[in-house]
Design an enzyme around this catalytic site. Structure first.
Site, mmCIF file in Angstrom:
data_model
loop_
_atom_site.group_PDB
_atom_site.id
_atom_site.type_symbol
_atom_site.label_atom_id
_atom_site.label_comp_id
_atom_site.label_asym_id
_atom_site.label_seq_id
_atom_site.Cartn_x
_atom_site.Cartn_y
_atom_site.Cartn_z
ATOM 1 N N ASP A 9 0.868 -1.165 0.000
ATOM 2 C CA ASP A 9 0.000 0.000 0.000
ATOM 3 C C ASP A 9 0.915 1.228 0.000
ATOM 4 O O ASP A 9 2.108 1.121 0.302
ATOM 5 C CB ASP A 9 -0.898 -0.023 1.240
ATOM 6 C CG ASP A 9 -1.815 1.187 1.301
ATOM 7 O OD1 ASP A 9 -2.547 1.419 0.326
ATOM 8 O OD2 ASP A 9 -1.776 1.901 2.319
ATOM 9 N N ASP A 11 -0.185 5.214 0.787
ATOM 10 C CA ASP A 11 -0.443 6.194 1.836
ATOM 11 C C ASP A 11 -0.374 5.536 3.209
ATOM 12 O O ASP A 11 -1.117 4.597 3.500
ATOM 13 C CB ASP A 11 -1.832 6.828 1.640
ATOM 14 C CG ASP A 11 -1.923 7.664 0.380
ATOM 15 O OD1 ASP A 11 -1.107 8.577 0.238
ATOM 16 O OD2 ASP A 11 -2.810 7.399 -0.450
ATOM 17 N N ASP A 223 -1.268 -0.383 6.146
ATOM 18 C CA ASP A 223 -1.359 0.307 7.441
ATOM 19 C C ASP A 223 -2.784 0.365 7.963
ATOM 20 O O ASP A 223 -3.011 0.862 9.064
ATOM 21 C CB ASP A 223 -0.817 1.737 7.319
ATOM 22 C CG ASP A 223 -1.747 2.639 6.505
ATOM 23 O OD1 ASP A 223 -2.063 2.255 5.349
ATOM 24 O OD2 ASP A 223 -2.153 3.695 7.019
#
Length: 276
Positions: A9, A11, A223
């Site tokens: 991922d 961001d 995250d």
């Protein structure tokens, strides 16, 4: 654990706005040094793969546009599948409303769609009714764009959303994400979009196709428990939560089974012992 590729991922994992996350550069370099393939996969639909790769390179992370998969591409592929399987009474050249950043329109064009950006719709309306809406996030979006979505939905357009992330990590903190904008349209129209980005398995299915690998040989790093981890688990991938973004260790410990990562680490380099 033996892996042949890592899906990152972006961001909250590799960067927050214009700042690298701790360990991001060292971690991605270690993956390549150990001979694993890399795929950068994001629910952020605002930028093209070329722009994403350029941003990563500007931060010191090696990246090629072909290694990027964004949710606009997933959404456009989903609409293309619907178009190709449509009934005979459906339009031959359907028009799609592109909402969000430039990545949305680019992905639609790559799938052969005629599309019109929300900001380019004439005051009197589109030249013909919109067959569908593909809505993603864009930092320059206006209330007018959401109005155009509502107009299209009231005329019967299909509504596909690239993702439903409620928040977006930035260099200044946590901002409202695409999910917040979708909620505004839902509240004003009563319609519900078909969401294709993470955590829905279609994104990871396309990622595995790009990598040419089975799910057992790919590690997903994210995250967010509600998108990255849940989506990876639903698609059969093992997953790792890095503590540089939205969710922390306590969140992982309290998460239900479908959102519980296989690994929890502070930074990407802490994963190296698991993929070697």
């Amino acid at each position: 654990m033996a892996f042949r590729a890592v899906v990152f991922d972006l961001d909250g994992v590799l960067y927050r706005g214009g700042q690298l996350c701790p360990g991001a550069k060292e971690g991605t370099e270690a993956v390549r040094q150990d001979g694993l393939s890399v795929l950068f996969m994001t629910n952020n639909a605002s930028r093209t793969p070329e722009q994403v790769a350029e941003h990563l390179r500007s931060l010191g992370i090696e990246a090629d546009p072909g290694e990027v998969l964004n949710s606009s591409q997933v959404g456009a592929a989903h609409l293309a599948q619907m178009r190709d399987g449509a009934a005979e009474d459906e339009p031959d050249d359907p028009l799609v409303l592109a909402v969000g950043g430039p990545g949305v329109a680019v992905a639609l064009a790559e799938e052969g769609f005629a599309c019109l950006a929300a900001g380019d719709v004439p005051e009197e309306g589109p030249p013909r009714p919109f067959w569908a809406v593909l809505q993603g996030y864009g930092p320059a979006m206006k209330v007018h764009d959401l109005h155009e979505v509502a107009y299209a939905l009231h005329e019967g357009a299909i509504w596909v959303a690239t993702n439903a992330d409620s928040t977006l990590p930035t260099s200044r903190g946590i901002a409202p994400g695409n999910g917040a904008l979708l909620a505004a349209v839902t509240h004003g129209t009563g319609c519900t979009p078909d969401v294709v980005g993470k955590p829905f398995p279609r994104s990871y299915g396309i990622a595995l196709d790009k990598l040419g690998l089975p799910s057992a040989e790919v590690l997903a790093v994210g995250d967010r428990l509600d998108t990255d981890i849940e989506g990876a688990r639903a698609a059969g991938l093992r997953s790792a939560l890095v503590l540089t973004g939205v969710h922390g260790r306590a969140d992982a410990d309290a998460a239900p089974t479908e959102r519980r990562p296989d690994l929890v680490v502070e930074r990407i380099p802490d994963l190296r012992e698991h993929w070697r």
